[in-house]
Every structure is written in C-alpha cells, then in structure tokens.
Design a protein around this motif. Structure first.
Motif, PDB file in Angstrom:
ATOM      1  N   GLU A  20     -11.746  -4.027 108.623  1.00  0.00           N
ATOM      2  CA  GLU A  20     -11.272  -4.565 107.352  1.00  0.00           C
ATOM      3  C   GLU A  20     -11.958  -5.903 107.070  1.00  0.00           C
ATOM      4  N   THR A  50     -11.181  -2.291  98.288  1.00  0.00           N
ATOM      5  CA  THR A  50     -10.469  -1.933  97.059  1.00  0.00           C
ATOM      6  C   THR A  50      -9.013  -2.383  97.103  1.00  0.00           C
ATOM      7  N   ARG A  51      -8.345  -2.076  98.197  1.00  0.00           N
ATOM      8  CA  ARG A  51      -6.928  -2.412  98.321  1.00  0.00           C
ATOM      9  C   ARG A  51      -6.710  -3.919  98.319  1.00  0.00           C
ATOM     10  N   GLN A  52      -7.599  -4.656  98.939  1.00  0.00           N
ATOM     11  CA  GLN A  52      -7.436  -6.108  98.981  1.00  0.00           C
ATOM     12  C   GLN A  52      -7.573  -6.725  97.589  1.00  0.00           C
ATOM     13  N   ALA A  54      -6.592  -5.545  94.903  1.00  0.00           N
ATOM     14  CA  ALA A  54      -5.379  -5.283  94.121  1.00  0.00           C
ATOM     15  C   ALA A  54      -4.384  -6.432  94.191  1.00  0.00           C
ATOM     16  N   THR A  55      -4.514  -7.289  95.185  1.00  0.00           N
ATOM     17  CA  THR A  55      -3.642  -8.463  95.280  1.00  0.00           C
ATOM     18  C   THR A  55      -3.878  -9.423  94.121  1.00  0.00           C
ATOM     19  N   GLN A  74      -6.148   4.970 101.235  1.00  0.00           N
ATOM     20  CA  GLN A  74      -4.727   4.628 101.259  1.00  0.00           C
ATOM     21  C   GLN A  74      -4.260   4.196  99.880  1.00  0.00           C
ATOM     22  N   ALA A  75      -3.169   4.773  99.414  1.00  0.00           N
ATOM     23  CA  ALA A  75      -2.642   4.441  98.094  1.00  0.00           C
ATOM     24  C   ALA A  75      -2.176   2.986  98.051  1.00  0.00           C
ATOM     25  N   GLU A  76      -2.281   2.405  96.892  1.00  0.00           N
ATOM     26  CA  GLU A  76      -1.893   1.003  96.707  1.00  0.00           C
ATOM     27  C   GLU A  76      -1.506   0.816  95.249  1.00  0.00           C
ATOM     28  N   ASP A  77      -0.486   0.014  94.997  1.00  0.00           N
ATOM     29  CA  ASP A  77      -0.129  -0.290  93.617  1.00  0.00           C
ATOM     30  C   ASP A  77      -1.326  -0.907  92.904  1.00  0.00           C
ATOM     31  N   LYS A  78      -1.515  -0.508  91.672  1.00  0.00           N
ATOM     32  CA  LYS A  78      -2.574  -1.014  90.801  1.00  0.00           C
ATOM     33  C   LYS A  78      -3.968  -0.478  91.134  1.00  0.00           C
ATOM     34  N   VAL A  79      -4.070   0.436  92.121  1.00  0.00           N
ATOM     35  CA  VAL A  79      -5.361   1.002  92.505  1.00  0.00           C
ATOM     36  C   VAL A  79      -5.443   2.462  92.080  1.00  0.00           C
TER      37      VAL A  79
END
Length: 248
Positions: A20, A50-52, A54-55, A74-79
C-alpha cells in the motif's frame, strides 16, 4: 492494439501482496489538485491508491483493463471501478481534477493516454505518474542476494517496459508543465511468505515460469530462506516512490 496485461490473471495475489502507498501520497495529491470534485486513477489494479484518494475527493474513479483486477478491488464509499484501457477512458470531458497512474504508466500507449487525460481534465488539473523502485531488504546479506536475483538471474525476463520503472520514469515522455514532488518511501515489515508472495506478482517471474526455468526461482527461494532464518520473523522492506507531476 492493447498491450499485454502481464497481471491479467493475478488479481487476488496482487491484492494480497502488493504494498500500500503511504497516506502522505494521497494527502499531497489532494493538496495540489485544483478542486476535490473528482479523481481518476488509471491502471488502478485492485485499487491500492484509488481507495486512499476517496478520503479527500468527492468522487473517485478507478479504471483498469483487467476484469480480474477489478473483481479483486475492495469496495469503498465514493469509489467506482470501471474496466477499460487507459487509452480509451469511458468518462466525460472536463471532469477530472486529478489523474493518477500508479505503477502502471509504463504499460500505456502514452500519446493515446495523454490525449485522453487532456480530454477528461478540468482546467489546471494535475496529472501524476507514480512508480516505486526496486525494494530494499535488511540486513545487507539479504539485499545482496536479492539484487543478484533481480538484475542477473531474472533480469533478462523483465519486459522492456520495466526499465522505465527502474529509472523512476525519468526517461518517460511527459509533455506537461512539470512540478516538483516530495521524496517519499513505502515502508513495510514482512515475513518471508509476504516477500515471496510479492515476488509472485512480478511479470518477470511469470515469464521465468513460462520459459520452463523454475530452477532459477527454486534456487533463489532456497538461498533467501536460509538467509532469512525464521520465516515468521518480520524484516524491514522499503521502496522509494518516484513521481512525474504536472499541470494539464
């Protein structure tokens, strides 16, 4: 024609073993972006960066040509993840404030990707081509055995694109107003199984297997295991992060 995706069949291993990025990377990218409306991560793999993002951004789109990589994202809000090549992004014009490609740009048809980046970018959008270099192991005897394996034993099996990573993208064409980027590193503490799992995701390792030269891998695993000692012992591992950063 799309370039061969060397990781097309390795999404689950890639998700498990690829390191990561440090939080400082996404923090910096958000800071230099003109707005935080939307970021697009191209060649996103299973979404490490990508997930990072989204913060910090209202919306983040991860795009990758491999269905297997997207399936392991991995699913993530806003992604939202999309399966598509870098050279034909399924996104509207003038929507992206930040466009990233992390450990991926060396696989792209760069002129076609750059044309797409310009098309989807808002005014003064930021583009960042990110890579991490050759890992560093501690102590020195582990590093020496690894470097011999990397450069000499599997060196001939690396795709030519790997040279761009080894030079930190210094030789890559980058027709944008370039900006300075801070020095960063990835740091991990890995057991032997983590380290060998990471190596299993390498395109050169896949090619060694395809060439019927498993003996190269067997000898390296034997040697590195002896030097490592207790396989559960966590060893420091680090990678330098390189970045070409520009304004579109």
């Amino acid at each position: 024609m799309l370039r061969k995706n060397w990781f097309g069949a390795g999404g689950s291993a890639y998700a498990q073993f690829r390191p990561e990025y440090p939080v400082a990377l996404s923090t910096f990218l958000a800071k230099v972006s003109p707005t935080r409306d939307m970021a697009v991560d191209v060649g996103c793999g299973n979404g490490q960066l990508t997930r990072q993002l989204a913060t910090y951004f209202d919306r983040v789109i991860g795009v990758d040509p491999s269905e297997d990589q997207i399936a392991n994202a991995q699913a993530e809000d806003k992604v939202r993840y999309l399966c598509a090549p870098a050279e034909k992004l399924p996104l509207p014009d003038n929507t992206a404030s930040l466009i990233t490609a992390a450990q991926a740009a060396h696989w792209f048809d760069l002129p076609a990707f750059y044309a797409e980046a310009r098309r989807i970018a808002v005014e003064n959008a930021v583009i960042a081509l990110i890579s991490y270099g050759v890992l560093r192991l501690e102590p020195d005897e582990l590093q020496e055995r690894f470097i011999d394996f990397y450069h000499n034993e599997i060196g001939p099996y690396w795709p030519t694109e790997r040279k761009l990573v080894d030079t930190g993208y210094a030789d890559i064409t980058f027709p944008f107003n370039e900006r300075a980027a801070p020095e960063m590193e990835i740091h991990r503490a890995w057991e032997l199984g983590d380290f060998l799992g990471y190596l299993s995701t390498w395109s050169a390792v896949h090619r060694v297997n395809d060439a019927g030269r498993e003996d190269i891998l067997t000898a390296f695993v034997r040697d590195i295991s002896e030097l490592w000692g207790d396989p559960a012992k966590k060893r420091p591992v680090s990678w330098p992060i390189n970045m070409r950063l520009g304004t579109i």
